[in-house]
Structures are given as structure tokens and as C-alpha cells.
Design an enzyme around this catalytic site. Structure first.
Site, PDB file in Angstrom:
ATOM      1  CE  LYS A  70       8.219   0.214  -4.021  1.00 29.31           C
ATOM      2  NZ  LYS A  70       8.024   0.530  -2.585  1.00 29.31           N
ATOM      3  CB  SER A 145       6.976   4.031  -3.065  1.00 20.17           C
ATOM      4  OG  SER A 145       7.540   3.064  -2.184  1.00 20.17           O
ATOM      5  CB  SER A 169       6.151   2.393   0.562  1.00 18.72           C
ATOM      6  OG  SER A 169       6.628   3.710   0.577  1.00 18.72           O
TER       7      SER A 169
END
Length: 463
Positions: A70, A145, A169
Site C-alpha cells: 500500500k 483506504s 481501512s
């Protein structure tokens, strides 16, 4: 293939380079998942794996497994943008601890996945014009996210993708993309050696295609770094079995599971019938397995939940933004940053105390329960037009109503897992719905894996 299958074949002599080439081709073809595909970097790693002797490969639990990172975590030599225009040309000089752990396990870092600016949103529209969409419907968000990470797994690019969870997330995009999302207990995955844990809301972890791969990923990621301020709680299931992966095979005694419908972050929310169907499907399976389920009420009020907000705003205010560059931030992050800058130190300290008081109250409310079951989201993956709004305060409220349950488990620091249990036709399009099983105290990660492994055959049988 699963991560375990890939690693087994590479340990047996299959070329990690060939596995990597296939993953890179899939990554390049998957729109909206990757901020950057690291072809040369990944192939160099794979060549190193192929050069190892059989005994050295045998020690690598993720030998040759493609794993993206990520873009909130740094990989030395690769771009690090955190979804922000302010970092558009930035290149990392260090590996984050979780990247070190993955490399040590033999994983191949194939690139960086899309995230909203600095990870502050429950969707994955970033400040550079990129967006992750669920593979079920390219008009709808992949969640956030860790949206790019979940999309990469759901699209079959890789069986595991590293991500993080500060308010849902990992679990939000897992539900939106129909994969497994596990938020570990606070302290299980260290923020070290370079990072800090701050108030402890966020933790690194992974999304995965299967429960066992999720467990394997956490086995690789867990472990301390010098200077840690949060430490992993005792975990009976993991400790008895020896690992989270082994805990997946553990027997689960009769449990008492609380079934929660009330929202935790707003007073009222319209919960989609199919979101409730996903939860109720798991409830029925639990009862078939011999567990007791009982309806429970919300353990805290909306006002108490809002203790989360000054902490979130304070995190935005603490971003190292150069003077005069605030106008380059996305509307939501700029709004949270302004609010955080307007808070006093006393307000921030009071919010930290309120989170701790909430945890004590939630502990008392959940006494006598082994786990809690909720939908993961209040509905199907939303259209961005209903979530990414011009008014940042309305944007925040829309995110809260999308995610009525997830952030409480960041407040408490307890483990929580979203499982891809349900797909339903919505206006002619099959869309995914997750159910969330969550701990009622610290150190229940192993229990979640043990139970999820018993539920997985049931939802896989429906696909």
C-alpha cells in the site's frame, strides 16, 4: 493459486521469475489497483529467489509470492506518494518494517497500490486523479483506504496484499471487493523500526483471497522492533497452535456471539437488506456449528464515538506539509487538518482519555460474549458521487453512514475481520456484501482465524 500453493511450488523448484512475470502482467492490466508497478524491482527480487539453494528456499514461507505494498508504506527505491500531489515526485530511501518482514519471508514486492491521500478516507480516490473501483462494478468504489490492495487481490493479481487499518481501512475494501480483511490486535504488527504507532488507532496488516492466506500473512508481519510502545497481547489460540495459520485448524468450543444492528458512529442509518442478509447468513451458520447467538444493543452513544474524531483530525494536523502547500491537499484532508489545527492540546488529551473510557465501557457491555457479529458495511459499495462530496463535512458523514461499525475496533485495539460471505443482485448487477466478526477483548486474533476457517467452506460453496 493461494499464497501457500505458490510458495510450495517455488520451494519445490518452480521459477519465481515466471510467477512474477505473470503477476506483473496482471497488475499492469488491472486498472485502478496500482499507483506504480515495479517491474524491474520485482524481477530482480525473483531472480534472487531463483538463485537460492533448496535449503534456503525451504525456509521462506512466502517464497516467490507476489505481494504489493500500500502506498502509505515505504519501499526503498520505489515511489512513495501516499496518494498526494505533494509527494508526486518522491522516492523512498528506506524499507518500512513490514516490507522488511515480507522480503525476509521471500515475497516479491510487485508495486505500490492506490490509497486516498494519506489514507484518511473510506474510499480510494487519491489526490493524483486515480481511483480504485470494485471489480464487481467499475462505477462503484473499491472502498478505502486499502482499496487498491483489495482490488489487486480480488482481480487475481496476487493472493495477498499488504495494507493498513485506522478506522476500517482493511475491512471496508475487503467487503467492497469480496476478499478477506483482517485488522489485527493492537501491538501484533509493529510500526517499527522507522514508523511510530501514534495513538494506536492504526495497524498494518493484509487483505487476502483466503482465510489461511490471511493467517499466513499475519504470521509473517507480526513481531516486535526495538523501541515499540505497544505490545502484542497473549493469544491462546495462536500460542497453543504455534502460529495463526495453525490456529485455522484449531477446534472452536461453543461460543456466545453478540449480534449487533445498531450503528455505533451515527444515531440512525439505513442498512441495506442485503447487508443484513450477509450478517444473518453468518448467524445461521454459527448456530449450525453449535454456537449461541444473542441480540445486543450499542455499547456507546454517538457522542462517545465522536471522541475518535479529534484524534483523526490531530493526525491530519500533524502531517509534515510544507508552509503554503495546504491548497494542494484534497478537500477532506485539508478540512480535517484545519479542524485539527484548531484543537487545543487539552482537547486532544481529553479525546485520548475518552477513547480509553469508551474501551472500558465497551468491555463491560460485551462481558459474557466471545465475539460480536455485524455487517461490515451498511450497504453495497457506493457510487463515488454519493461518497466523495464537495462539502468535506458531508463527505465525512457519508463515510460514517457507510461504515457504522468498523472504527470501534480501532478505538479498542481489538481484532476484527471481514469475510466475503454474500453476493446479491442490485439493479441487475451482482454486488458483494461482507460480514464482520470482531473480538470482545485483546488477543482474540487466533480465535477469529479458527472460526473464520470453519465459516469459509460455507460461503465458498455458494460461489
Amino acid at each position: 493459486m493461494t499464497a501457500r500453493q505458490i510458495a510450495e511450488r517455488v520451494r519445490a523448484g518452480e521459477s519465481a521469475v515466471e510467477v512474477t512475470r505473470r503477476a506483473l502482467a496482471a497488475a499492469s492490466a488491472t486498472e485502478g489497483a496500482f499507483a506504480f508497478v515495479a517491474e524491474d524491482y520485482a524481477l530482480a527480487q525473483a531472480e534472487r529467489i531463483d538463485s537460492l539453494g533448496a535449503s534456503e528456499r525451504a525456509r521462506l514461507p512466502l517464497a516467490g509470492v507476489p505481494v504489493p505494498i500500500k502506498d502509505l508504506n515505504e519501499v526503498a527505491g520505489l515511489p512513495f506518494q501516499a496518494g498526494s500531489r505533494l509527494l508526486a515526485d518522491n522516492i523512498s530511501s528506506v524499507d518500512d518494517g513490514v516490507v522488511v518482514r515480507l522480503k525476509e519471508a521471500g515475497a516479491i514486492i510487485i508495486g505500490k497500490t492506490i490509497t486516498p491521500e494519506f489514507g484518511f478516507a473510506a474510499y480510494s480516490e487519491d489526490g493524483l486523479g486515480r481511483a480504485a473501483r470494485t471489480p464487481f462494478d467499475s462505477r462503484r468504489t473499491a472502498g478505502g483506504s486499502s482499496g487498491g490492495a483489495a482490488l489487486a487481490v480480488a482481480a487475481g493479481v496476487c493472493p495477498i496484499a499488504q495494507g493498513s487499518d485506522g478506522g476500517g481501512s482493511l475491512r471496508i475494501p475487503a467487503a467492497a471487493c469480496s476478499v478477506v480483511g483482517m485488522k489485527p490486535s493492537r501491538g501484533v504488527v509493529s510500526a517499527g523500526p522507522a514508523g511510530t504507532a501514534g495513538p494506536g488507532l492504526a495497524t498494518n496488516g493484509a487483505v487476502a483471497a483466503t482465510v489461511a492466506d490471511s493467517a499466513l500473512a499475519l504470521d509473517v508481519l507480526r513481531g516486535p522492533w526495538p523501541g515499540d510502545t505497544f505490545f502484542p497481547p497473549a493469544d491462546d489460540y495462536r500460542d497453543r497452535a504455534g502460529s495463526y495459520l495453525a490456529a485455522c485448524s484449531a477446534e472452536v468450543p461453543k461460543l456466545r456471539v453478540g449480534v449487533l444492528t445498531d450503528p455505533l458512529n451515527v444515531d440512525e442509518v439505513a442498512i441495506h437488506p442485503e447487508a443484513l442478509a450477509a450478517r444473518d447468513k453468518v448467524r445461521a451458520w454459527l448456530e449450525e456449528l453449535g454456537h449461541d447467538t444473542v441480540e445486543i444493543s450499542r455499547p456507546i452513544t454517538t457522542e462517545q464515538w465522536n471522541a475518535f474524531r479529534p484524534i483523526w483530525e490531530g493526525m491530519a494536523a500533524s502531517l509534515p506539509i510544507p508552509p503554503g502547500a495546504e491548497d494542494q491537499l484534497t478537500g477532506l484532508v485539508a478540512h480535517l487538518r484545519r479542524l485539527g489545527q484548531g484543537r487545543s492540546g487539552a482537547e486532544y488529551a481529553q479525546s485520548l482519555s475518552a477513547l480509553q473510557a469508551n474501551t472500558r465501557q465497551i468491555s463491560r457491555a460485551f462481558a459474557g460474549l466471545d465475539l460480536v457479529l455485524t455487517p461490515t458495511l451498511s450497504g453495497p459499495p457506493p457510487f463515488p458521487r454519493d461518497l466523495v462530496l464537495p462539502d468535506p463535512e458531508e463527505d465525512w458523514i457519508a463515510q460514517c453512514t457507510m461504515t457504522p461499525w468498523t472504527a470501534v475496533w480501532n478505538m479498542t485495539g481489538w481484532a476484527s475481520m471481514s469475510l466475503p460471505v454474500h453476493v446479491a443482485d442490485i439493479e441487475g448487477v451482482p454486488l458483494p456484501f461482507g460480514a464482520m466478526i470482531s473480538a470482545t477483548g485483546p488477543g482474540q486474533d487466533g480465535l477469529l482465524f479458527a472460526l473464520a476457517a470453519k465459516l469459509e467452506p460455507r460461503y465458498l460453496a455458494e460461489r
